[in-house]
Write a protein that holds these residues in place. Structure first.
Motif, short mmCIF file in Angstrom:
data_model
loop_
_atom_site.label_atom_id
_atom_site.label_comp_id
_atom_site.label_asym_id
_atom_site.label_seq_id
_atom_site.Cartn_x
_atom_site.Cartn_y
_atom_site.Cartn_z
N GLU A 1 0.83 -1.21 0.00
CA GLU A 1 0.00 0.00 0.00
C GLU A 1 0.86 1.26 0.00
OE1 GLU A 1 -3.47 -2.50 2.36
OE2 GLU A 1 -2.30 -0.98 3.43
N SER A 2 2.01 1.21 0.63
CA SER A 2 2.92 2.36 0.60
C SER A 2 3.47 2.58 -0.81
CB SER A 2 4.09 2.13 1.57
OG SER A 2 3.64 2.07 2.90
N SER B 1 -5.02 -0.02 4.53
CA SER B 1 -6.27 -0.76 4.69
C SER B 1 -6.65 -0.84 6.17
CB SER B 1 -6.13 -2.17 4.10
OG SER B 1 -5.09 -2.88 4.78
N GLU B 2 -7.88 -1.25 6.41
CA GLU B 2 -8.37 -1.35 7.79
C GLU B 2 -7.55 -2.35 8.60
OE1 GLU B 2 -12.51 -2.52 10.14
OE2 GLU B 2 -12.54 -2.05 8.00
N LYS B 3 -7.13 -3.43 7.95
CA LYS B 3 -6.32 -4.44 8.62
C LYS B 3 -5.01 -3.85 9.12
CE LYS B 3 -6.03 -8.42 6.63
NZ LYS B 3 -5.67 -9.54 5.71
N ASN C 1 -11.78 -12.02 -10.36
CA ASN C 1 -11.53 -11.14 -11.49
C ASN C 1 -10.08 -11.24 -11.86
OD1 ASN C 1 -14.16 -10.03 -11.74
ND2 ASN C 1 -13.76 -8.71 -9.98
N TYR C 2 -9.71 -10.62 -13.02
CA TYR C 2 -8.32 -10.74 -13.45
C TYR C 2 -7.40 -9.87 -12.61
CZ TYR C 2 -8.10 -6.22 -15.91
OH TYR C 2 -8.08 -4.89 -16.21
N TYR C 3 -7.97 -8.98 -11.81
CA TYR C 3 -7.16 -8.24 -10.85
C TYR C 3 -8.06 -7.80 -9.72
CZ TYR C 3 -9.14 -3.77 -12.37
OH TYR C 3 -9.98 -2.75 -12.64
N TYR C 4 -7.43 -7.50 -8.60
CA TYR C 4 -8.18 -6.90 -7.51
C TYR C 4 -7.25 -6.02 -6.72
CZ TYR C 4 -6.14 -10.45 -4.43
OH TYR C 4 -5.28 -11.25 -3.74
N ILE C 5 -7.80 -5.00 -6.10
CA ILE C 5 -7.03 -4.02 -5.36
C ILE C 5 -7.57 -3.94 -3.95
CG2 ILE C 5 -6.42 -1.58 -5.19
CD1 ILE C 5 -6.55 -1.44 -8.21
N ASN C 6 -6.71 -4.16 -2.97
CA ASN C 6 -7.10 -4.06 -1.57
C ASN C 6 -6.85 -2.65 -1.06
OD1 ASN C 6 -7.79 -6.72 -1.49
ND2 ASN C 6 -5.85 -7.40 -0.61
#
Length: 295
Positions: free
Chosen positions: A122-123, A130-132, A290-295
């Motif tokens: 994320e950095s 993220s919340e985690k 999906n072919y990609y995902y973003i957290n």
């Protein structure tokens, strides 16, 4: 982040070049039509000149694409090293500590290493945590300008404490510290790739030369077949723009786009592997739909 190939990836690519393709089609149709009914018919550029210009553009594009792919592949290799070293770190902690004493220490290392992977990804994307990650940072009162670096410092501090507490010999301590150092090196490599900007002047030069070539291309083709002239102009120009856009997309592997290095997917893999090491129980892997995902 790219996880597997899908027709959506093609749609994403065409969305990034549709304006250029539209401009090329309009130009090709307009010039191809006027070239047969106006004074433009008298303009003729020798084909060798167009060929020389095309060769120059092709060489520059080949170099640009190779350099862009090298950046993307280096980033992917670094994250492969992170996966391996994360597993190694937890395995070392589990094996080197006394069997009756390692559970609490292992759990702390496992949680911290998992959060480190998500925080690093994320950095690099320069998006809010993220919340985690935020929950862990608040729970452990961690504040720093570089959160991933601070988490590795906490690894090192805890390592020094447990080596003193459990009388871990120096050889084992060095092995664990070396693994932490490799994680720190991997983080530095990612930051170097992220912060090293591809020369803007080089990009502008290639883009300018492509449009110069597109501009003169219709005047270097035979005028006997206007439809063929328009078709060839569109095809050649679209291929050049497509190759250039591919290089632009690949040159930044940490930009939070579908063509990124799959950092979220890899972080999830690391988390699952760490849970398996800690619990000695097989955990089903996460499968993105999906072919990609973003957290």
């Amino acid at each position: 982040m790219l996880v597997k190939n899908n027709k959506d990836s093609i749609i994403y690519f065409f969305r990034s070049i549709w304006l250029d393709i539209t401009a090329i089609v309009i130009y090709a149709v307009l010039i191809g039509t006027l070239d047969h009914v106006t004074i433009l018919r008298q303009i003729a550029i020798p084909l060798p000149i167009t060929g020389i210009m095309g060769t120059i553009v092709a060489l520059l594009l080949a170099f640009r694409t190779a350099q862009s792919y090298e950046r993307w592949w280096e980033a992917r290799k670094v994250w492969g090293e992170i996966v391996n070293d994360s597993r190694t770190l937890l395995r070392q902690i589990k094996q080197f500590l006394p069997e009756l004493e390692y559970q609490r220490e292992l759990k702390e290392f496992a949680q911290r290493q998992t959060i480190w992977c998500y925080a690093l990804s994320e950095s690099l994307r320069k998006i809010p945590f993220s919340e985690k990650v935020l929950h862990y940072l608040e729970q452990h009162k961690i504040t720093a300008n570089n959160i991933p670096a601070e988490l590795l410092n906490r690894h090192a501090d805890q390592l020094a404490l447990i080596c003193k507490t459990y009388q871990i010999n120096d050889n084992k301590q060095v092995q664990i510290d070396t693994t932490i150092a490799r994680l720190n090196d991997a983080m530095g490599k990612c930051e170097r790739i992220k912060n090293t900007v591809f020369p803007k002047s080089y990009s502008l030069l290639i883009h300018f030369l492509i449009y110069v070539l597109i501009s003169i291309l219709p005047f270097g083709l035979e005028d006997n077949f206007p439809i063929l002239e328009i078709f060839l102009t569109i095809v050649v120009a679209s291929m050049l723009i497509g190759v250039e856009k591919t290089a632009i997309i690949m040159q930044d592997p940490f930009e939070n786009s579908p063509t990124d290095v799959p950092m979220s997917a890899l972080s999830s893999v690391i988390e699952n592997n760490i849970k398996e090491i800690c619990s000695d129980t097989a955990i089903p892997p996460l499968a993105p739909d999906n072919y990609y995902y973003i957290n």
